[in-house]
Write a protein that holds these residues in place. Structure first.
Motif, PDB file in Angstrom:
ATOM      1  N   UNK A 529     -15.501 -88.120 114.217  1.00  0.00           N
ATOM      2  CA  UNK A 529     -16.621 -87.211 114.478  1.00  0.00           C
ATOM      3  C   UNK A 529     -17.460 -87.727 115.639  1.00  0.00           C
ATOM      4  N   UNK A 530     -18.117 -86.816 116.312  1.00  0.00           N
ATOM      5  CA  UNK A 530     -19.025 -87.198 117.398  1.00  0.00           C
ATOM      6  C   UNK A 530     -20.227 -87.954 116.845  1.00  0.00           C
ATOM      7  N   UNK A 531     -20.967 -88.627 117.722  1.00  0.00           N
ATOM      8  CA  UNK A 531     -22.067 -89.486 117.281  1.00  0.00           C
ATOM      9  C   UNK A 531     -23.181 -88.697 116.608  1.00  0.00           C
ATOM     10  N   UNK A 532     -23.419 -87.453 117.057  1.00  0.00           N
ATOM     11  CA  UNK A 532     -24.462 -86.632 116.445  1.00  0.00           C
ATOM     12  C   UNK A 532     -24.103 -86.289 115.002  1.00  0.00           C
ATOM     13  N   UNK A 536     -26.093 -87.527 111.620  1.00  0.00           N
ATOM     14  CA  UNK A 536     -26.635 -86.605 110.620  1.00  0.00           C
ATOM     15  C   UNK A 536     -26.076 -86.910 109.239  1.00  0.00           C
ATOM     16  N   UNK A 537     -24.785 -87.230 109.180  1.00  0.00           N
ATOM     17  CA  UNK A 537     -24.162 -87.554 107.898  1.00  0.00           C
ATOM     18  C   UNK A 537     -24.738 -88.843 107.307  1.00  0.00           C
ATOM     19  N   UNK A 538     -25.016 -89.827 108.170  1.00  0.00           N
ATOM     20  CA  UNK A 538     -25.598 -91.075 107.675  1.00  0.00           C
ATOM     21  C   UNK A 538     -26.959 -90.839 107.047  1.00  0.00           C
ATOM     22  N   UNK A 539     -27.786 -90.030 107.722  1.00  0.00           N
ATOM     23  CA  UNK A 539     -29.121 -89.734 107.184  1.00  0.00           C
ATOM     24  C   UNK A 539     -29.019 -88.931 105.901  1.00  0.00           C
TER      25      UNK A 539
END
Length: 544
Positions: A529-532, A536-539
Motif C-alpha cells: 500500500x502507498x504511504x498515505x 491511515x491504517x496505522x492510526x
C-alpha cells in the motif's frame, strides 16, 4: 452505433469558428434582436410541460450547427438502435431497453429471439397484485397483522430512483410508510429499525445481481436481526422480497420464489425504477399512479423516437449542454426544482448523468480529447437562493442551470406559490439580464479605488438557464420529466462517442475495497500500500 470522433466532423469545426464569433454576445442582445425569441426557442409538450430554452447563449445558427453535428454522428440511427433492442451497451454485450418497461402499447420487442414484452407484462401484473394486497391489507405478516411499513434495501439506482419518485409524489401517497436503507454505514440501518414494528413491516431487497456488497450486507443483518427478534423461521416468507435479475442468489439467500420480483440484464441500475425495482413506488402511491408514471415516460419516449430533431426536447437540451461543456468549457450544470417534493431530484440526476457519461475513453478505445459529462449538482428553490446563488450571479464560474417548477401547487396556502413563482422567474431573468440597465453609467468597474459601492452590486447577467414549467406535479408529468433527462444524457453519449451504459470506474473502487476489507479482517496490512493508506491504517488500528 457508429464510432465517430466528434471533433473531426465538419460541424464541430464550424461550431469552433462560430463560437469565436458569438462568445461575447449578451443574452440581452439576443432578445433585442429577436422580439419573438421566446416563441422561437420554446417547446410545449402535451399541453402539460413547457420547456423554455430562450435564455441561452445560442443563435439560430448555433442550433443549426449543433443539429448538423447530431446528424453527422448518426444520432437518429442510434435512437432507433436503442429502442429496437440492439446491443448498444457493447462493453457488457447488452441491449439497453428500460424504455420497454413502459411500452404499454408494444406487443413485441425482441432480444435474442425472445419477445421480452411477455415477461414485462407478467411482472407488471405481479406488481399490481402484490401492491394491491399490501395496500388493501389482505397480505398479512407472520402474526396475522396487515402491513404498515415498507423498507427498501438498495443502493445506487435501486435507492436513488425509488426514493426520488416516492418523495416527489408524496402528495399521492397512501397510508404506508416507506423507508430506505442504502448506506453501509450502520447508522442508516439502526435509525430505520427504530421506526418500525417487525410484525407489520416488509423488506424489499433491491439488487439486480443480488450481490451488491452494501445491499446484501444490510440484507443479511436485517434477516438475522428479524429472525432473532421474532424467533420465527417462517418470518422471511411473509416479510422479505427480492427485486433482482439473479433469482438463484435470491433463493440461496432464503427468499421463496413467490416473493421474487424479476427484472433483466438489459435494465441498467440507474434506469431500474421503471421495473420491479420500483415496487416501493407502486406500494407508496398505488399501482394506478405507478402506471401513470410509466405512461408519462412512454409519451416522452415516443416524442424522442418520432419527433424531428429540430423540435425534439431531449435532443435540443442535450445539444445546448454540449455547446457549453465543449465550447465555453463549463464544468458543471445545476438543477433547481422549485418544489419541495422534488428535493431529491438533483441527487437522482447526479447519478444519471455522471455514472452514464463520466467517461474518458471513446467507443474506439481511445482517450477522449473533449469534455464528456458536466458535474451535476443543485438544490430546491428558494433555499439555494440564500446560500450559493451569490456565486451564480457574481462569481467567476460560468454555470448553466435548469429551473423546474409546477404552475399549480399541491399545497396552495396564502400567496406562497405566487411568491415561489416570482422567485423562479426573477432568478432566470436576473441571471440572463443582470442589472446592467439599472447601473450608474459613470461607474468605472475596472477602477479598484472607486469610492462608490454601486460597483459591488453589479451583476453582469449573460448566465444561461433553461426553464421547465410543469402544469402540475403529477405521476404522468414526473414520468415525462425523468424520461426527458434520460434521453438527454443518451444523446450526449452518442455524439461524444462514449459508452453511456457501463460504469467500470465504480467497479475499480469495489475491488480495492474488497482487498482492504480482507486485510482489516486479518488485522494484517499489505506492505505494497502507498504511504498515505498505510498511515491511515496505522492510526485506525491505534484508535479502535
Amino acid at each position: 452505433m457508429k464510432n465517430i470522433n466528434p471533433t473531426k466532423t465538419f460541424s464541430w469545426k464550424q461550431l469552433t469558428n462560430h463560437f469565436h464569433d458569438v462568445k461575447n454576445i449578451h443574452i440581452n442582445d439576443l432578445f433585442n434582436i429577436d422580439k419573438n425569441r421566446f416563441h422561437n426557442y420554446s417547446i410545449l409538450f402535451q399541453d402539460d410541460i413547457l420547456v423554455d430554452f430562450s435564455k441561452n447563449r445560442i443563435t439560430n445558427q448555433t442550433l443549426q450547427l449543433l443539429l448538423m453535428l447530431a446528424k453527422e454522428c448518426f444520432l437518429s440511427d442510434a435512437i432507433q438502435s436503442m429502442f429496437t433492442g440492439h446491443k448498444i451497451n457493447r462493453t457488457e454485450n447488452r441491449p439497453v431497453l428500460h424504455t420497454a418497461l413502459r411500452s404499454k402499447f408494444s406487443n413485441t420487442i425482441t432480444v435474442d429471439n425472445i419477445n421480452i414484452m411477455i415477461n414485462v407484462q407478467k411482472e407488471l401484473k405481479k406488481i399490481k397484485k402484490f401492491s394491491d394486497s399490501i395496500i388493501q391489507g389482505s397480505w398479512k405478516g407472520y402474526t396475522g397483522k396487515s402491513i404498515s411499513d415498507v423498507v427498501n434495501v438498495g443502493i445506487g439506482g435501486s435507492y436513488l430512483g425509488p426514493y426520488m419518485v416516492t418523495e416527489s409524489l408524496k402528495f399521492y401517497k397512501n397510508h404506508l410508510k416507506i423507508h430506505f436503507i442504502s448506506n453501509i454505514d450502520g447508522t442508516n440501518i439502526v435509525e430505520v429499525l427504530k421506526k418500525i414494528n417487525l410484525e407489520t413491516t416488509i423488506f424489499l431487497i433491491a439488487s439486480k445481481s443480488f450481490s451488491t456488497d452494501e445491499t446484501i450486507s444490510n440484507a443479511n443483518y436485517l434477516k438475522n436481526w428479524c429472525l432473532f427478534r421474532t424467533n420465527c423461521l417462517k418470518y422471511i416468507d411473509f416479510h422479505f422480497f427480492a427485486l433482482c435479475e439473479n433469482t438463484t442468489a435470491a433463493l440461496k439467500f432464503g427468499i421463496i420464489s413467490e416473493n421474487i420480483f424479476k427484472f433483466w440484464d438489459w435494465v441498467g441500475g440507474r434506469y431500474s425504477l421503471w421495473s420491479s425495482s420500483g415496487l416501493s413506488i407502486a406500494l407508496s402511491i398505488g399501482f394506478k399512479n405507478f402506471e401513470l408514471l410509466l405512461h408519462g415516460a412512454y409519451i416522452m419516449d415516443q416524442h424522442f423516437l418520432n419527433q424531428d430533431l429540430s423540435q425534439n426536447i431531449p435532443v435540443i437540451l442535450a445539444l445546448i449542454s454540449l455547446w457549453y461543456t465543449n465550447f465555453f468549457k463549463t464544468e458543471t450544470e445545476a438543477i433547481f426544482p422549485y418544489d419541495e417534493y422534488m428535493h431529491a431530484f438533483p441527487e437522482y440526476l447526479q447519478q444519471s448523468y455522471m455514472e452514464s457519461n463520466g467517461k474518458s475513453i471513446d467507443r474506439s478505445g481511445n482517450l477522449v480529447t473533449w469534455n464528456t459529462s458536466p458535474i451535476i449538482w443543485g438544490q430546491r428553490g428558494t433555499n439555494g437562493q440564500h446560500s450559493f446563488f451569490q456565486l451564480l450571479h457574481q462569481g467567476t464560474t460560468f454555470i448553466p442551470c435548469d429551473f423546474i417548477i409546477p404552475a399549480v401547487s399541491h399545497n396552495p396556502i396564502n400567496d406562497h406559490h405566487k411568491k415561489l413563482l416570482s422567485n423562479f422567474l426573477a432568478q432566470t431573468r436576473s441571471l440572463a439580464f443582470g442589472n446592467e440597465n439599472n447601473m450608474d453609467n459613470n461607474i468605472n468597474l475596472s477602477n479598484p479605488d472607486c469610492s462608490s459601492h454601486v460597483s459591488y452590486k453589479y451583476c453582469s447577467g449573460n448566465k444561461p438557464t433553461n426553464s421547465i414549467m410543469l402544469k402540475n406535479l403529477t405521476p404522468c408529468n414526473l414520468g415525462s420529466l425523468i424520461s426527458l433527462y434520460e434521453h438527454k444524457i443518451f444523446v450526449q453519449g452518442v455524439i461524444l462517442n462514449i459508452f453511456s451504459f457501463d460504469q467500470w470506474g465504480v467497479e475499480l473502487g469495489k475491488l480495492v475495497a474488497n482487498d482492504l476489507f480482507s486485510d482489516l479482517l486479518k488485522n494484517k496490512f499489505n506492505n505494497l500500500y502507498d504511504s498515505s493508506t498505510k498511515g491511515l491504517l496505522r492510526v485506525y488500528k491505534k484508535w479502535i
